[in-house]
Motif scaffolding. Structure first.
Motif, PDB file in Angstrom:
ATOM      1  N   CYS A  14      -7.499  28.884 -23.895  1.00 11.40           N
ATOM      2  CA  CYS A  14      -8.389  28.124 -24.775  1.00 11.40           C
ATOM      3  C   CYS A  14      -9.339  27.255 -23.962  1.00 11.40           C
ATOM      4  CB  CYS A  14      -7.568  27.255 -25.729  1.00 11.40           C
ATOM      5  SG  CYS A  14      -6.607  28.186 -26.951  1.00 11.40           S
ATOM      6  N   SER A  15      -8.822  26.683 -22.876  1.00  7.82           N
ATOM      7  CA  SER A  15      -9.658  25.817 -22.045  1.00  7.82           C
ATOM      8  C   SER A  15     -10.799  26.598 -21.422  1.00  7.82           C
ATOM      9  CB  SER A  15      -8.807  25.167 -20.951  1.00  7.82           C
ATOM     10  OG  SER A  15      -7.821  24.332 -21.521  1.00  7.82           O
ATOM     11  N   ILE A  16     -10.532  27.846 -20.999  1.00  7.44           N
ATOM     12  CA  ILE A  16     -11.576  28.673 -20.405  1.00  7.44           C
ATOM     13  C   ILE A  16     -12.676  28.947 -21.413  1.00  7.44           C
ATOM     14  CG2 ILE A  16     -12.082  30.972 -19.484  1.00  7.44           C
ATOM     15  CD1 ILE A  16      -9.298  30.943 -18.220  1.00  7.44           C
ATOM     16  N   GLU A  17     -12.294  29.325 -22.640  1.00  6.62           N
ATOM     17  CA  GLU A  17     -13.284  29.622 -23.669  1.00  6.62           C
ATOM     18  C   GLU A  17     -14.079  28.372 -24.047  1.00  6.62           C
ATOM     19  OE1 GLU A  17     -14.018  32.688 -24.885  1.00  6.62           O
ATOM     20  OE2 GLU A  17     -12.669  33.318 -23.283  1.00  6.62           O
ATOM     21  N   GLU A  18     -13.393  27.242 -24.185  1.00  8.68           N
ATOM     22  CA  GLU A  18     -14.082  26.009 -24.549  1.00  8.68           C
ATOM     23  C   GLU A  18     -15.000  25.543 -23.423  1.00  8.68           C
ATOM     24  OE1 GLU A  18     -11.265  23.110 -25.725  1.00  8.68           O
ATOM     25  OE2 GLU A  18     -10.879  24.037 -27.674  1.00  8.68           O
ATOM     26  N   THR A  19     -14.570  25.757 -22.177  1.00  7.48           N
ATOM     27  CA  THR A  19     -15.401  25.363 -21.044  1.00  7.48           C
ATOM     28  C   THR A  19     -16.709  26.139 -21.037  1.00  7.48           C
ATOM     29  OG1 THR A  19     -13.457  24.790 -19.709  1.00  7.48           O
ATOM     30  CG2 THR A  19     -15.523  25.205 -18.531  1.00  7.48           C
ATOM     31  N   LYS A  20     -16.658  27.426 -21.366  1.00 13.05           N
ATOM     32  CA  LYS A  20     -17.879  28.233 -21.431  1.00 13.05           C
ATOM     33  C   LYS A  20     -18.833  27.667 -22.480  1.00 13.05           C
ATOM     34  CE  LYS A  20     -15.793  32.631 -20.010  1.00 13.05           C
ATOM     35  NZ  LYS A  20     -15.464  34.016 -20.441  1.00 13.05           N
ATOM     36  N   TRP A  26     -24.176  22.039 -22.660  1.00 13.38           N
ATOM     37  CA  TRP A  26     -24.658  21.047 -21.696  1.00 13.38           C
ATOM     38  C   TRP A  26     -26.015  21.466 -21.121  1.00 13.38           C
ATOM     39  CZ3 TRP A  26     -22.189  16.442 -20.534  1.00 13.38           C
ATOM     40  CH2 TRP A  26     -22.772  15.678 -19.505  1.00 13.38           C
ATOM     41  N   ASP A  27     -26.126  22.732 -20.731  1.00 16.18           N
ATOM     42  CA  ASP A  27     -27.398  23.224 -20.188  1.00 16.18           C
ATOM     43  C   ASP A  27     -28.516  23.162 -21.231  1.00 16.18           C
ATOM     44  OD1 ASP A  27     -26.235  23.737 -17.751  1.00 16.18           O
ATOM     45  OD2 ASP A  27     -25.817  25.842 -18.182  1.00 16.18           O
ATOM     46  N   LYS A  28     -28.140  23.321 -22.496  1.00 20.50           N
ATOM     47  CA  LYS A  28     -29.133  23.386 -23.559  1.00 20.50           C
ATOM     48  C   LYS A  28     -29.592  21.998 -24.020  1.00 20.50           C
ATOM     49  CE  LYS A  28     -29.924  25.556 -28.076  1.00 20.50           C
ATOM     50  NZ  LYS A  28     -29.312  26.388 -29.145  1.00 20.50           N
ATOM     51  N   TYR A  29     -28.649  21.052 -24.130  1.00 15.31           N
ATOM     52  CA  TYR A  29     -28.960  19.770 -24.760  1.00 15.31           C
ATOM     53  C   TYR A  29     -28.920  18.554 -23.836  1.00 15.31           C
ATOM     54  CZ  TYR A  29     -27.979  22.446 -29.014  1.00 15.31           C
ATOM     55  OH  TYR A  29     -27.972  23.387 -30.004  1.00 15.31           O
ATOM     56  N   MET A  30     -28.260  18.649 -22.688  1.00 16.40           N
ATOM     57  CA  MET A  30     -27.938  17.439 -21.935  1.00 16.40           C
ATOM     58  C   MET A  30     -28.738  17.272 -20.641  1.00 16.40           C
ATOM     59  SD  MET A  30     -25.746  16.227 -24.027  1.00 16.40           S
ATOM     60  CE  MET A  30     -24.727  14.986 -23.257  1.00 16.40           C
ATOM     61  N   ARG A  31     -29.837  17.938 -20.507  1.00 17.76           N
ATOM     62  CA  ARG A  31     -30.661  17.772 -19.312  1.00 17.76           C
ATOM     63  C   ARG A  31     -31.151  16.324 -19.216  1.00 17.76           C
ATOM     64  NH1 ARG A  31     -33.508  20.381 -15.516  1.00 17.76           N
ATOM     65  NH2 ARG A  31     -35.564  19.596 -14.946  1.00 17.76           N
ATOM     66  N   MET A  93     -12.428  20.058 -35.370  1.00 15.41           N
ATOM     67  CA  MET A  93     -11.308  20.659 -34.656  1.00 15.41           C
ATOM     68  C   MET A  93     -11.673  20.963 -33.202  1.00 15.41           C
ATOM     69  SD  MET A  93      -9.809  23.204 -37.635  1.00 15.41           S
ATOM     70  CE  MET A  93      -8.352  23.610 -36.648  1.00 15.41           C
ATOM     71  N   LYS A  94     -12.063  19.921 -32.489  1.00  8.60           N
ATOM     72  CA  LYS A  94     -12.467  20.072 -31.095  1.00  8.60           C
ATOM     73  C   LYS A  94     -11.624  19.170 -30.192  1.00  8.60           C
ATOM     74  CE  LYS A  94     -16.020  22.850 -31.706  1.00  8.60           C
ATOM     75  NZ  LYS A  94     -16.100  24.193 -31.101  1.00  8.60           N
ATOM     76  N   LYS A  95     -11.287  19.681 -28.998  1.00 11.54           N
ATOM     77  CA  LYS A  95     -10.692  18.850 -27.953  1.00 11.54           C
ATOM     78  C   LYS A  95     -11.780  18.276 -27.061  1.00 11.54           C
ATOM     79  CE  LYS A  95      -7.931  22.046 -26.291  1.00 11.54           C
ATOM     80  NZ  LYS A  95      -7.992  23.147 -27.255  1.00 11.54           N
ATOM     81  N   GLU A  96     -12.925  18.968 -27.054  1.00 15.67           N
ATOM     82  CA  GLU A  96     -14.036  18.575 -26.194  1.00 15.67           C
ATOM     83  C   GLU A  96     -15.314  19.149 -26.785  1.00 15.67           C
ATOM     84  OE1 GLU A  96     -15.374  19.173 -21.485  1.00 15.67           O
ATOM     85  OE2 GLU A  96     -13.605  20.178 -22.311  1.00 15.67           O
ATOM     86  N   ALA A  97     -16.386  18.382 -26.740  1.00 10.59           N
ATOM     87  CA  ALA A  97     -17.638  18.880 -27.322  1.00 10.59           C
ATOM     88  C   ALA A  97     -18.824  18.057 -26.846  1.00 10.59           C
ATOM     89  CB  ALA A  97     -17.571  18.860 -28.848  1.00 10.59           C
ATOM     90  N   VAL A  98     -19.996  18.693 -26.927  1.00 14.68           N
ATOM     91  CA  VAL A  98     -21.277  18.032 -26.701  1.00 14.68           C
ATOM     92  C   VAL A  98     -21.959  17.921 -28.056  1.00 14.68           C
ATOM     93  CG1 VAL A  98     -23.591  18.368 -25.738  1.00 14.68           C
ATOM     94  CG2 VAL A  98     -21.570  18.788 -24.321  1.00 14.68           C
TER      95      VAL A  98
END
Length: 217
Positions: A14-20, A26-31, A93-98
């Motif tokens: 799950c961590s691998i999929e969420e990291t992707k 991050w690349d799209k919104y967090m520059r 239902m997120k453990k991590e998100a932007v």
């Protein structure tokens, strides 16, 4: 022990999929992300935490990130409610998100974190950047190539700094959770060892008893 190992494998996948997903967002919104605040807070089981952002000029871009700094199957909900009381954004239902949204109405915006499904309190790391109404970036026509290059280098340094800072917070949480799992594994291993020793002792006793019975016969 097997359920724990299975849980660890599931968490890793799950961590691998969420990291992707996080990397793409991050690349799209967090520059150029430069957080106004980086805080840590705890949400009790079944509870919620609300942060208020007062917007005086529109449009204003609000963006940031949040994560639970431990390996867990539990998730939290993130919602944004505008001054009129309407939910305009959500990450469920997120453990991590932007997150990234535009405030188009003046007033108080509620950023709501909810811990409705977990069986225990959760610590959350939270970073937010509220853009000023006036343009923060200098128009490209107003700077020369050298200044533009320097600004680009400084921006990359900021990106690396805050990315490293967030990763450091995640690593600290992950280390604490790994230590907790190691303790659980040690307890299970001890119980398993005691059980094996007990079964072995009983088998030895039983075999000796059978041999003694045969001798008597």
């Amino acid at each position: 022990m097997f359920p724990i190992l299975l849980s660890l494998f599931t968490l890793s996948w799950c961590s691998i999929e969420e990291t992707k997903e996080i990397m793409q967002d991050w690349d799209k919104y967090m520059r150029g992300f430069l957080p106004d605040d980086m805080i840590s807070f705890q949400i009790e089981k079944g509870g919620e935490e609300i942060f208020i952002e007062s917007i005086k000029k529109t449009p204003t871009n609000i963006r940031g990130t949040f994560f639970i700094p431990i390996y867990t199957m539990d998730t939290i909900d993130f919602k944004v409610v505008d001054p009129s009381g309407s939910m305009i954004y959500a990450k469920m239902m997120k453990k991590e998100a932007v997150f990234n949204f535009n405030a188009t109405e003046k007033g108080d915006y509620q950023l709501i974190f909810q811990n409705k499904r977990a069986k225990e309190a959760k610590v959350v790391q939270f970073a937010i950047d509220v853009a000023k109404s006036e343009k923060e970036e200098i128009e490209q026509n107003d700077i020369d190539p050298i200044e533009e290059g320097v600004q680009g280098v400084l921006q990359k340094i900021r990106d690396v700094f805050y990315s490293t800072k967030l990763n450091e917070l995640k690593s600290k949480g992950a280390l604490a959770d790994v230590q907790k799992i190691n303790k659980q594994l040690m307890v299970l291993t001890f119980i398993e060892t005691v059980a094996i020793c007990g079964v072995t002792a009983w088998q030895v006793y039983y075999i000796k008893k059978l041999l003694n019975d045969r001798r008597l016969v």
